[in-house]
Design a protein around this motif. Structure first.
Motif, short mmCIF file in Angstrom:
data_model
loop_
_atom_site.label_atom_id
_atom_site.label_comp_id
_atom_site.label_asym_id
_atom_site.label_seq_id
_atom_site.Cartn_x
_atom_site.Cartn_y
_atom_site.Cartn_z
N ALA A 130 0.72 -1.17 0.03
CA ALA A 130 -0.02 0.12 0.07
C ALA A 130 0.98 1.24 0.00
CB ALA A 130 -0.88 -0.04 1.29
N GLY A 131 0.46 2.28 -0.61
CA GLY A 131 1.06 3.56 -0.53
C GLY A 131 0.24 4.69 0.06
N THR A 132 0.85 5.96 -0.16
CA THR A 132 0.09 6.98 0.39
C THR A 132 -1.59 7.11 -0.18
OG1 THR A 132 1.03 8.47 -1.22
CG2 THR A 132 2.09 8.52 0.96
N LYS A 133 -1.55 6.83 -1.26
CA LYS A 133 -2.98 7.19 -1.99
C LYS A 133 -3.82 6.18 -1.22
CE LYS A 133 -2.47 8.84 -6.52
NZ LYS A 133 -1.18 8.79 -7.24
N ASP A 134 -3.50 4.80 -0.90
CA ASP A 134 -4.19 3.69 -0.18
C ASP A 134 -4.70 4.54 1.31
OD1 ASP A 134 -4.27 1.58 -1.84
OD2 ASP A 134 -2.07 1.99 -1.54
N PHE A 135 -3.77 5.02 1.81
CA PHE A 135 -4.00 5.65 3.19
C PHE A 135 -4.81 6.73 3.18
CE2 PHE A 135 0.32 3.60 4.17
CZ PHE A 135 -0.01 3.09 5.49
N LEU A 136 -4.87 7.55 2.10
CA LEU A 136 -5.67 8.69 2.07
C LEU A 136 -7.13 7.80 1.79
CD1 LEU A 136 -3.70 11.30 0.04
CD2 LEU A 136 -4.62 11.41 2.43
N ARG A 137 -7.25 7.11 0.88
CA ARG A 137 -8.46 6.52 0.62
C ARG A 137 -9.18 5.70 1.80
NH1 ARG A 137 -9.13 1.45 -0.83
NH2 ARG A 137 -7.00 1.04 -1.21
N TRP A 138 -8.34 5.01 2.61
CA TRP A 138 -8.85 4.66 3.65
C TRP A 138 -9.29 5.56 4.86
CZ3 TRP A 138 -3.70 1.43 4.28
CH2 TRP A 138 -3.79 0.31 3.33
N ALA A 139 -8.82 6.68 4.82
CA ALA A 139 -9.15 7.75 5.80
C ALA A 139 -10.42 8.29 5.07
CB ALA A 139 -8.10 8.80 5.74
N SER A 140 -10.50 8.68 4.08
CA SER A 140 -11.58 9.09 3.58
C SER A 140 -13.01 8.27 3.53
CB SER A 140 -11.41 9.89 2.12
OG SER A 140 -12.30 9.37 1.23
#
Ligand SMILES: Nc1ncnc2c1ncn2[C@@H]1O[C@H](COP(=O)(O)OP(=O)(O)OP(=O)(O)O)[C@@H](O)[C@H]1O
Ligand SMILES: [Mg+2]
Length: 420
Positions: free
Chosen positions: A14-24
């Motif tokens: 996973a990368g930063t985009k995934d973290f942002l997607r999970w957060a949102s």
């Protein structure tokens, strides 16, 4: 254990985009859950209080109740229950609503501990609710950017504006003029007598701001010792107590809040890792605050300093740690302890304290026991706060040393680099 003949490889990269997607995604789900389980903040209501509880809270007698009900709720059919405002009006009618004595100062109590998950937020919330129900005027501050207390108080994270939080106060370390423009405004809550300052993630950034201001010049380093005090003084006059929840760290903002506090409460689960963490906390307090003291030539004391066991169960380790902690902290380790109970978890899953939930919502017996534990701890806190207030009255309102301006220019700010 058996092993598959042909294991299937599944990538968990996973990368930063995934973290942002999970957060949102998660924030959306949480907001929906809050909307379903938790009425809008404005519609939130405190439960009603029965006669028995009102008399326990007020210390008044059934004849007082009959007199008050006859004049305020005459002609009502069925059991009379009071709102929290009415409970306080009932106390006021018979002049028993408690408050700090004339000549005493608002007492700021910070709830702190180095280890995460020790029970700081639960303790802060429940003490605040207990004290407000008793009739004290309480300001509750979420000083942790995680905002757990804010969530438990029914706020959705997207509804919090940074200027409503301590971020607005932290910003003033190097911009004192801003205090006129936007003093932080405590928010009313659904509990009469209890106001709230929520937290938001922006407060993480505040830590860099406070740290760099502290390092940048002697003038702003000097403000480190007074800037929170200045802000709180503007707003706290109406309150008897200010309760501040903190993050599990020795960040600059956490230290600044501890410096601004009068008293300190350290929740401590009675197991060996948490006991050790409490010793580390003690060590860090000793070392870091000593550096602050030396830099400003001020001696800081807190009164009261209380270590309280929370999340207790009935095991041999608990008994061992209870005796170790009494041995270590002496009378500062109070006897009153809070059991580990599903009542807290069940109430929290409704974004409430055990003081707010009704018997219809959760198991009435276990939430009553859970309430009784914090009742006893709050009573103990009030005993020591009462002695501070009595001393202040006797000393003719002399303010504790914390409020004095640093006598000397801070000289050792650079040695605090390792604090955060
Ligand atoms: N007395 C208790 N009985 C059972 N569960 C509890 C009790 N006190 C706290 N908890 C649970 O333990 C967890 C941690 O509690 P809490 O959030 O109060 O700790 P904290 O010290 O504020 O954590 P953090 O360091 O992350 O801020 C939460 O899930 C909470 O519901
Ligand atoms: Mg917390």
């Amino acid at each position: 254990m058996g092993r598959d003949a042909s294991p299937t490889f599944v990538s968990l990269a996973a990368g930063t985009k995934d973290f942002l997607r999970w957060a949102s995604h998660g924030q959306g789900r949480l907001a929906a859950l809050q909307a379903a389980m938790n009425e809008p903040l404005e519609a939130r209501q405190m439960r009603l209080f029965r006669q028995k509880e009102v008399l326990e809270l007020s210390g008044l007698k059934p004849h007082h109740w009959r007199t008050w009900v006859a004049s305020h709720r005459a002609g009502e059919v069925g059991e009379v229950r009071l709102t929290i405002e009415e409970v306080h009006q009932f106390m006021e009618a018979f002049k028993v609503r408690p408050s700090k004595p004339a000549g005493a100062k608002t007492l700021r109590l910070v709830i702190a501990q180095l280890k995460g998950g020790a029970g700081k937020t639960m303790t802060t919330l429940h003490l605040a609710h207990n004290l407000a129900c008793r009739g004290y005027r309480v300001l509750l501050i979420d000083g942790d950017p995680q905002g757990t207390l804010t969530t438990l108080c029914g706020w959705r994270s997207e509804a919090v504006r940074p200027e409503q939080t301590m971020a607005a106060v932290f910003e003033r370390i190097d911009s004192p003029e801003l205090i006129e423009e936007m003093p932080v405004q405590p928010q009313k809550t659904h509990i009469d007598g209890l106001d709230f300052i929520p937290a938001s993630l922006e407060m993480i950034g505040s830590d860099f701001l406070v740290a760099s201001a502290f390092m940048s010049s002697p003038a702003s380093a000097r403000r480190f010792y007074t800037f929170i005090d200045e802000d709180l003084k503007r707003i706290e006059g109406a309150y008897d107590l200010v309760l501040i929840d903190t993050s599990p760290s020795f960040s600059f903002t956490a230290l600044a809040m501890m410096w601004a506090a009068d008293g300190l409460l350290v929740p401590m689960p009675p197991n060996l890792p948490d006991y050790r963490a409490t010793l580390d906390f003690s060590q860090m307090m000793g070392e870091n605050v000593a550096k602050l003291e030396k830099a400003a030539n001020i001696t800081k004391t807190w009164d009261p300093v209380i270590f309280a066991h929370v999340r207790s169960d009935l095991t041999q380790t608990t008994a061992l740690v209870r005796s170790l902690s009494a041995d270590t902290f002496g009378t500062h380790r109070v006897e009153e302890s809070v059991p580990s109970s599903s009542a807290f978890v069940n109430a929290a899953s409704r974004f409430r304290s055990v003081y707010e939930v009704t018997g219809a919502e959760v198991d009435a017996r276990s939430s009553r026991r859970a309430r009784e534990a914090y009742d006893a701890l709050a009573q103990r806190v009030l005993q020591s706060v009462g002695s501070v207030w009595a001393r202040q009255v006797a000393e003719g309102q002399k303010r504790p040393v914390v409020d004095s301006e640093p006598a000397a220019e801070p000289t050792e700010s650079a040695s605090l680099v390792g604090v955060a």
